[in-house]
Design an enzyme around this catalytic site. Structure first.
Site, mmCIF file in Angstrom:
data_model
loop_
_atom_site.group_PDB
_atom_site.id
_atom_site.type_symbol
_atom_site.label_atom_id
_atom_site.label_comp_id
_atom_site.label_asym_id
_atom_site.label_seq_id
_atom_site.Cartn_x
_atom_site.Cartn_y
_atom_site.Cartn_z
ATOM 1 N N ARG A 1 49.683 8.961 -34.195
ATOM 2 C CA ARG A 1 48.822 9.919 -34.911
ATOM 3 C C ARG A 1 48.942 9.748 -36.419
ATOM 4 O O ARG A 1 47.983 10.012 -37.144
ATOM 5 C CB ARG A 1 49.182 11.345 -34.502
ATOM 6 N N GLY B 1 41.461 18.469 -25.676
ATOM 7 C CA GLY B 1 40.716 19.738 -25.601
ATOM 8 C C GLY B 1 39.420 19.676 -26.387
ATOM 9 O O GLY B 1 38.363 20.119 -25.927
#
Ligand code: AMP
Length: 397
Positions: free
Chosen positions: A37, A377
């Site tokens: 990330r 999500g």
């Protein structure tokens, strides 16, 4: 793309507040176990530095739930970033994320300098989109850039809130997510196949509903398939079942028929008596699951059928494992389908983060997928056709 991007803003000698997704996994000693990330954020960070900006980077890490918890400090992130950028990165070690000292340090930043703020979720207001925190954060900078797709489906102080107070744009990561997923949904190369798996139908209803307007093929596997098989009148033994969703599954099957969309369910399934890897297992047709047995993976006939559909597809979106892939004996369906998607070089292939992304990474095929979303999500909500508040708040072009 109607949102401003990095190319639309002038950042020379400006202070830029950047919402990154530095929510990296840590081991018990607090060491970063996967810095993906952080490295994914580098294109945006490097570009802004090259353009002569000074940067104030912020992110959440873990779930400290509005409390100060040094286990979730962003210090290891600042240190790793410093190694990756090969320059000093100043860490503003402030439990309240913002105070007068942080403000003073930010004001002294020179072009090319980088500062990382403490975990935004040390503040209770963050996840409530509290205005005080948004105002404090935005007071540190001249411009705001959102590059955290993983939290874009939430309106928080550090993404949606700050847009009220600063001119804003999206970073390269979000731009890529919107371009690839957006064009797949708006203007897909056909046939367009969506593969949906995972545990629960209830999590995927809205996605199925939306894809029934767009896709040519919808493939259903994983634990959620058994509610659909039950809806077809099959006995599913002790497989995962959402009783209260059986009627809805029936309706979705009917809707697909009505709209001429192919909805494929497993035709055979690997069953076992117990939910564990070390147990006896065998394959049966989906309408012959014995009493007392549960389906834990798709069977060989199903794999072959799904492979044939995937091979012919030009757009493929995959979200959710097709079996209990964490257990080696029930990972075959997920792994084989992952390989098949990776092999189809004619298709735009998109994986919606989470478990399916972990599956392709585990078998070393991640680089053969067109796009792996950085937000499970968020990508799911995007596939539902929802507006993501963290992106919606950013300035339009
Ligand atoms: P989700 O978070 O909804 O994407 O679900 C992912 C989880 O679904 C994984 O932990 C899988 O082990 C689980 N899963 C997939 N297939 C099955 C199945 N047939 N029975 C039980 N759990 C399953």
């Amino acid at each position: 793309m109607n949102k401003k991007t990095l190319k639309d803003i002038d950042v020379k000698n400006k202070k830029v507040l950047v919402r990154c997704d530095f929510n990296v996994p840590l081991d018990k000693e607090g060491n970063i176990t996967d810095d993906n990330r952080i490295t994914s954020s580098l294109p945006t960070i490097n570009y802004l530095l090259q353009q002569g900006a000074s940067l104030i980077l912020m992110s959440h890490l873990g779930r400290p739930d509005g409390e100060v918890n040094k286990k979730y400090s962003l210090l290891p992130v600042a240190n790793r970033l410093s190694e990756l950028l090969n320059k000093e990165v100043y860490f503003a070690d402030c439990d309240t994320v913002y105070d007068e000292k942080v403000k003073e340090s930010a004001s002294k930043l020179q072009a090319g300098e980088v500062m990382v703020l403490q975990n935004t979720r040390f503040r209770k207001e963050e996840t409530k989109n509290g205005d005080d925190l948004s105002r404090e954060l935005s007071s540190l900078a001249d411009i705001y850039v959102n590059d955290a797709f993983g939290t874009a489906h939430r309106a928080h102080s550090s993404n949606a809130g700050v847009c009220k107070y600063l001119p804003s744009a999206v970073g390269f990561l979000i731009e890529k997510e919107l371009e690839i997923m957006g064009s797949a949904l708006q203007n897909p190369k056909r046939p367009f196949t969506a593969i949906l798996g995972g545990a629960k139908v209830s999590d995927k209803i809205a996605v199925i509903e939306n894809l029934l307007n767009i896709a040519d093929n919808i493939i259903i596997g994983g634990g959620m398939a058994y509610t659909f098989l039950k809806a077809k009148g099959y006995n599913v033994g002790t497989s995962l079942l959402e009783e209260e969703k059986i009627e809805l599954a029936k309706e979705l099957i009917e809707k697909a028929k009505h709209k001429n969309i192919n909805l494929y369910l497993p035709i055979d399934t690997v069953v076992a008596k117990e939910f564990k890897n070390e147990t006896e297992f065998f394959t049966v047709d989906s309408d012959k699951i014995p009493e007392g047995y549960m389906g834990l993976d798709i069977g060989e006939k199903t794999i072959e059928k799904f492979e044939n559909i995937i091979k012919e597809s030009k757009t493929i979106i995959w979200n959710g494992p097709l079996g209990v892939f964490e257990m080696d004996n029930f990972a075959n369906g997920t792994n084989t389908i992952a390989k098949c998607i990776a092999k189809n070089k004619d298709a735009v292939s998109i994986i919606g983060g989470g478990d399916s992304a972990a599956a392709v990474e585990k078998i070393g095929l991640a680089d053969q997928i067109t796009h792996i979303s950085t937000g499970g999500g968020a990508s799911l909500e995007f596939l539902e056709g929802k507006v993501l508040p963290g992106i919606d708040a950013v300035d339009n072009k």
